[in-house]
Design a protein around this motif. Structure first.
Motif, short mmCIF file in Angstrom:
data_model
loop_
_atom_site.label_atom_id
_atom_site.label_comp_id
_atom_site.label_asym_id
_atom_site.label_seq_id
_atom_site.Cartn_x
_atom_site.Cartn_y
_atom_site.Cartn_z
N TYR A 503 14.73 39.58 -17.83
CA TYR A 503 14.46 40.61 -18.82
C TYR A 503 13.08 41.23 -18.61
CZ TYR A 503 18.57 39.17 -21.44
OH TYR A 503 19.86 38.89 -21.81
N HIS A 504 12.98 42.52 -18.87
CA HIS A 504 11.71 43.24 -18.89
C HIS A 504 11.38 43.55 -20.35
CE1 HIS A 504 12.18 43.91 -14.53
NE2 HIS A 504 13.45 44.17 -14.81
N SER A 505 10.11 43.72 -20.63
CA SER A 505 9.72 44.09 -21.98
C SER A 505 9.12 45.49 -21.97
CB SER A 505 8.70 43.09 -22.54
OG SER A 505 7.56 43.02 -21.71
N ALA A 506 9.23 46.18 -23.08
CA ALA A 506 8.74 47.55 -23.16
C ALA A 506 8.36 47.88 -24.59
CB ALA A 506 9.79 48.53 -22.65
N SER A 507 7.47 48.85 -24.73
CA SER A 507 7.10 49.40 -26.03
C SER A 507 7.55 50.85 -26.08
CB SER A 507 5.59 49.34 -26.24
OG SER A 507 5.17 48.01 -26.37
N VAL A 508 8.08 51.24 -27.23
CA VAL A 508 8.45 52.63 -27.47
C VAL A 508 7.48 53.18 -28.51
CG1 VAL A 508 10.26 54.20 -28.24
CG2 VAL A 508 10.87 52.15 -26.96
N LEU A 509 6.71 54.15 -28.10
CA LEU A 509 5.68 54.70 -28.97
C LEU A 509 6.18 55.98 -29.63
CD1 LEU A 509 2.71 54.28 -26.48
CD2 LEU A 509 3.54 52.63 -28.16
N LYS A 510 5.51 56.36 -30.70
CA LYS A 510 5.87 57.58 -31.40
C LYS A 510 5.58 58.77 -30.48
CE LYS A 510 5.84 59.14 -36.17
NZ LYS A 510 5.26 58.93 -37.51
N GLY A 511 6.62 59.52 -30.15
CA GLY A 511 6.48 60.65 -29.25
C GLY A 511 6.43 60.28 -27.79
N ALA A 512 6.59 58.99 -27.48
CA ALA A 512 6.54 58.54 -26.08
C ALA A 512 7.67 57.55 -25.84
CB ALA A 512 5.19 57.91 -25.76
N PRO A 513 8.87 58.01 -25.45
CA PRO A 513 9.98 57.11 -25.19
C PRO A 513 9.74 56.28 -23.94
CG PRO A 513 10.54 59.35 -24.54
CD PRO A 513 9.21 59.43 -25.24
N ASP A 530 21.69 45.47 -20.78
CA ASP A 530 21.68 44.46 -21.85
C ASP A 530 20.28 44.50 -22.45
OD1 ASP A 530 21.60 42.25 -23.47
OD2 ASP A 530 22.20 40.81 -21.93
N PHE A 531 20.17 44.86 -23.73
CA PHE A 531 18.84 44.90 -24.32
C PHE A 531 18.87 44.45 -25.77
CE2 PHE A 531 20.56 49.23 -24.70
CZ PHE A 531 20.32 49.56 -26.02
N ASP A 532 17.73 43.93 -26.21
CA ASP A 532 17.52 43.48 -27.58
C ASP A 532 16.40 44.30 -28.21
OD1 ASP A 532 19.31 41.55 -26.96
OD2 ASP A 532 18.13 39.88 -27.74
N ILE A 533 16.62 44.76 -29.44
CA ILE A 533 15.57 45.48 -30.17
C ILE A 533 14.77 44.45 -30.96
CG2 ILE A 533 15.06 47.36 -31.74
CD1 ILE A 533 16.56 48.17 -29.18
N LEU A 534 13.52 44.24 -30.56
CA LEU A 534 12.68 43.23 -31.20
C LEU A 534 12.00 43.76 -32.45
CD1 LEU A 534 10.93 41.66 -28.08
CD2 LEU A 534 13.15 41.10 -29.08
N ALA A 564 4.04 41.04 -23.14
CA ALA A 564 3.41 42.31 -22.81
C ALA A 564 4.42 43.23 -22.18
CB ALA A 564 2.24 42.07 -21.87
N GLY A 565 4.28 44.51 -22.42
CA GLY A 565 5.21 45.45 -21.84
C GLY A 565 4.58 46.82 -21.73
N ASP A 566 5.11 47.67 -20.83
CA ASP A 566 4.59 49.00 -20.60
C ASP A 566 5.49 50.04 -21.21
OD1 ASP A 566 3.46 48.21 -17.24
OD2 ASP A 566 2.53 47.86 -19.18
N CYS A 642 7.75 50.55 -31.39
CA CYS A 642 8.95 49.71 -31.33
C CYS A 642 8.86 48.85 -30.08
CB CYS A 642 10.21 50.58 -31.29
SG CYS A 642 10.40 51.67 -32.71
N LYS A 643 9.54 47.71 -30.11
CA LYS A 643 9.52 46.79 -28.97
C LYS A 643 10.94 46.41 -28.61
CE LYS A 643 5.16 44.76 -30.59
NZ LYS A 643 4.50 43.50 -31.05
N LEU A 644 11.15 46.20 -27.30
CA LEU A 644 12.46 45.77 -26.85
C LEU A 644 12.32 45.00 -25.55
CD1 LEU A 644 13.82 47.88 -24.35
CD2 LEU A 644 13.16 49.44 -26.17
N ILE A 645 13.34 44.21 -25.24
CA ILE A 645 13.47 43.60 -23.93
C ILE A 645 14.79 44.08 -23.35
CG2 ILE A 645 12.05 41.56 -24.40
CD1 ILE A 645 14.61 39.98 -24.91
N TYR A 646 14.82 44.29 -22.03
CA TYR A 646 16.02 44.86 -21.44
C TYR A 646 16.25 44.32 -20.03
CZ TYR A 646 12.83 47.93 -18.82
OH TYR A 646 11.85 48.40 -18.00
N TYR A 647 17.48 44.45 -19.61
CA TYR A 647 17.89 44.08 -18.26
C TYR A 647 18.94 45.09 -17.82
CZ TYR A 647 20.80 41.72 -14.76
OH TYR A 647 21.54 41.43 -13.65
#
Length: 698
Positions: A503-513, A530-534, A564-566, A642-647
């Motif tokens: 799994y990779h981790s990521a952040s979704v920012l306001k105005g920045a998908p 396959d992803f989970d919304i944290l 940590a995620g980008d 927002c935070k998520l992990i995905y594969y």
């Protein structure tokens, strides 16, 4: 705030008809329930065949409230309307009650159900739920809420005792059997005809029986989880039900859920947030499989001075840690923090397994273990700064994901340097956990008031003056020749638990998908995800472009306790939808806590972009009851991230896949996709250039 209650399933080991006879003895008055002063029948009716009997009563109650409050309210008693609907054919009783007094200020709703046990028709099940909503009460809203909850909970278990009292009274009178309802002759003939139609397959059986496997039995709670108050039982059941609705995959064990509730003093919202974060952490780092996958290095077997050793007097598994004999600096330099953390997690997983085993062995709930820490040999070497930092990080992970697993911590032979270590460590330990610490200096652990109060003498290890041989390694200094080189050592800035996770981790920012690109070189490939919304709600989309996008990266600064995620952006702001790129998926709103699995069958080569962007809050609705999804959304700490992990994975070039699918009329367009969210599925035809999709919540 609305207060809610949900009971476990309580079982009477008597037939439904006998339980109903006992229940009717409560009316019109019941000396066994002092607050119940009497009742009056307002309405009564029966169905033509006598199978359904409805009684509506007005019930008079004496509320145990301060005299001053009663005087201000201007009432001495309160009245409730109770509607009982008994179905003798189905063998069920449904009780619905609401308050008549102060109905415009206070709303009390209660529902009770008696039904036949699904696995034994000679037993009867009982369930109860209620809600309390105090809108206004002369400025005494908080006081009235406390009085109402206290009185209600005190009468909950009393209700079962009353039924059992009247059952015994019936039996003492020689009434041990009451025949079941049978239809009158004219209705019996009609029933026989209905049975014939069932045999011919012309009707459908729609009867509903609940499996006790999906519900909690009161006797099971007492046997395996311990004595809980009615409100604690209610919190456990409600949180468990919430998990069943939102996490259709693997549901945590009941004792695991209960630990998180205890850690948050049975505040269901706080426990839910803590548990959801832990479940995402377990999935991301595959912690559920650690006992099968983790094999400690030989170095740990020799130099890690800890191990399991029988149990204490309460039946808790006993773990012994000779911390004073452990070369923490050597272990960190030779193995790194990652291996030490994995080993500690495997110990915690093994501890939970041993608790379950001891619960079955001793016949009572064992939900925590005891740790005996020997500090003989502790010195300034143990205060090596990187080692202390590693210890604090491990404590943080354990506190967040294994709450209320430590029943007692016995620290013996604490040296003079111990207060220094305690000053460094104690702020990171939960207050409830610190209260379980017992610290002995010198030889104070010997004799009455010492170890013998908590551990049987024949289990006390030999190195502490006992008679039991202990197989815990004695430790010693790790040879410097085994230290890792600078290039081999792990990054000490943070614990990279399971760096090989898929799994990779990521952040979704306001105005920045957050966006990732998949280049497809062959047609008829399959993109799977396959992803989970944290945290937060996001909108998931899939796009196609013939142009290669350029990367724009935003670094996301996350707390140390999070992965940590980008944030990666690929779609140029100058691109025009429908010209430079196009939708391959209808946008899908994904709620916090959801797990999404899906796949997309491609037809054209090019660049496919998976996008997650922040979903704005829905407009306010007039309804007062939130959906489960909205409850998830309410747990957000911040509305700006927002935070998520995905594969994701690409299965390239599967010949004939689209042709085979089209022949089965699965797809209605050249591109095809599947999105999985659980079991509630619905299909909708997609527009041209899109696809049909099955959306399921999980």
């Amino acid at each position: 705030m609305v207060q809610k209650y949900q009971s476990p399933v309580r079982v009477y080991k008597y037939p439904f008809e006998l339980v109903m006879a006992a229940y009717e003895k409560r009316f019109p008055t019941c000396p066994e329930i002092p607050v119940f002063l009497g009742s009056e029948i307002l309405h009564e009716s029966r169905s033509d065949d006598g199978a359904i009997h409805i009684i509506e009563r007005s019930c008079k109650l004496n509320v145990d409230a301060p005299r001053l409050l009663k005087k201000i309210a201007g009432v001495e008693y309160v009245f409730f309307i109770q509607k009982n609907t008994v179905n003798w054919k189905e063998r069920t009783l449904r009780i619905e009650a609401h308050n008549e007094t102060f109905a415009n200020r206070v709303v009390i709703l209660e529902t009770c159900n008696y039904s036949v046990h699904p696995e034994n028709e000679e037993w009867t099940c009982f369930e109860q739920s209620a809600s309390l909503d105090i809108k206004s009460f002369f400025g005494f809203e908080s006081t009235v809420e406390k009085i109402a909850m206290k009185q209600y909970t005190s009468n909950i278990k009393r209700g079962k005792e009353v039924i059992e009292h009247y059952l015994k009274e019936l039996i003492s009178q020689g009434i041990t059997f009451i025949p079941r309802w049978t239809p009158p002759p004219v209705y019996a003939a009609a029933a026989a005809a209905a049975l014939d139609s069932v045999a011919l397959g012309t009707t459908k059986d729609c009867s509903l029986l609940f499996p006790l496997a999906d519900k909690l039995d009161a006797d099971y709670i007492e046997r395996y989880l311990g004595q809980l108050t009615p409100m604690q039982e209610s919190c456990l059941i409600r949180l468990r039900q919430w998990l069943q609705e939102t996490h259709k995959g693997k549901i945590p064990k009941d004792e695991h859920i209960l630990r998180f509730l205890r850690a948050r003093d049975f505040n269901i919202d706080k426990a839910r947030e803590m548990l959801c974060q832990s479940l995402s952490w377990r999935k991301q780092y595959q912690v559920d499989y650690i006992l099968q996958s983790w094999r400690p290095p030989a170095l740990l077997d020799e130099y890690y001075t800890g191990g399991w050793h029988y149990q204490d007097k309460d039946g808790r598994p006993l773990y012994i840690l000779r911390l004073g004999q452990m070369d923490t600096k050597g272990l960190v330099k030779a193995l790194g923090e990652e291996s030490l953390l994995r080993h500690v997690l495997s110990i915690n997983e093994e501890g939970q397994k041993r608790c379950e085993e001891n619960t079955n062995i001793f016949g009572r709930p064992i939900t925590s273990w005891t740790c005996l820490v020997d500090l003989e040999g502790l010195n300034m070497r143990h205060l090596w700064r990187p080692g202390v930092k590693a210890l604090l990080r491990i404590i943080e992970v354990v506190e967040d994901n294994y709450p209320e697993t430590l029943g007692r911590l016995l620290i013996v032979r604490a040296p003079r340097v111990f207060p220094v270590l305690w000053t460094l460590v104690s702020p990171f330990i939960n207050e409830n956990t610190r209260q379980k610490f017992l610290i002995y200096s010198g030889n104070n652990y010997q004799g009455p008031g010492g170890l013998v109060d908590y551990v049987d003498k024949d289990v006390i290890p030999d190195f502490l003056g006992g008679d039991c041989m202990c197989t815990v390694p004695e430790g010693g200094l790790v040879p410097k020749s085994l230290y890792q080189t600078e290039d081999e050592s792990e990054n000490s800035d943070h614990i990279r638990l399971w760096t090989e996770t898929i799994y990779h981790s990521a952040s979704v920012l306001k105005g920045a998908p957050h966006e990732i690109v998949v280049e497809i070189l062959e047609g008829e490939s399959v993109i799977t995800w396959d992803f989970d919304i944290l945290k937060g709600d996001v909108v998931f989309s899939l796009f196609h472009s013939k142009r290669a996008p350029e990367t724009t990266r935003k670094e996301a600064t996350l707390p140390s306790t999070s992965a940590a995620g980008d944030n990666m952006q690929l779609i140029d702001k100058m691109w025009v939808l429908g010209v430079d790129y196009s939708h391959m998926e209808s946008p899908l709103v994904c709620r916090e806590g959801e797990s999404i699995q899906g796949s997309h069958v491609t037809r054209w080569p090019g660049f496919y972009i998976l996008q997650w962007k922040m979903h704005g809050p829905p407009p306010c609705a007039a309804t007062s009851l939130p959906r489960v999804d909205d409850v998830l959304a309410s747990l957000q700490v911040s509305s700006h991230k927002c935070k998520l992990i995905y594969y994701y994975e690409v299965l390239a070039g599967i010949p004939g896949l689209a042709v085979t699918a089209a022949s089965l009329s699965i797809w209605s367009a050249p591109e095809h996709s599947f999105l999985l969210r659980g079991t509630e599925c619905s299909s909708t035809a997609a527009p041209a250039a899109s696809c049909s999709q099955n959306n399921c919540r999980r």
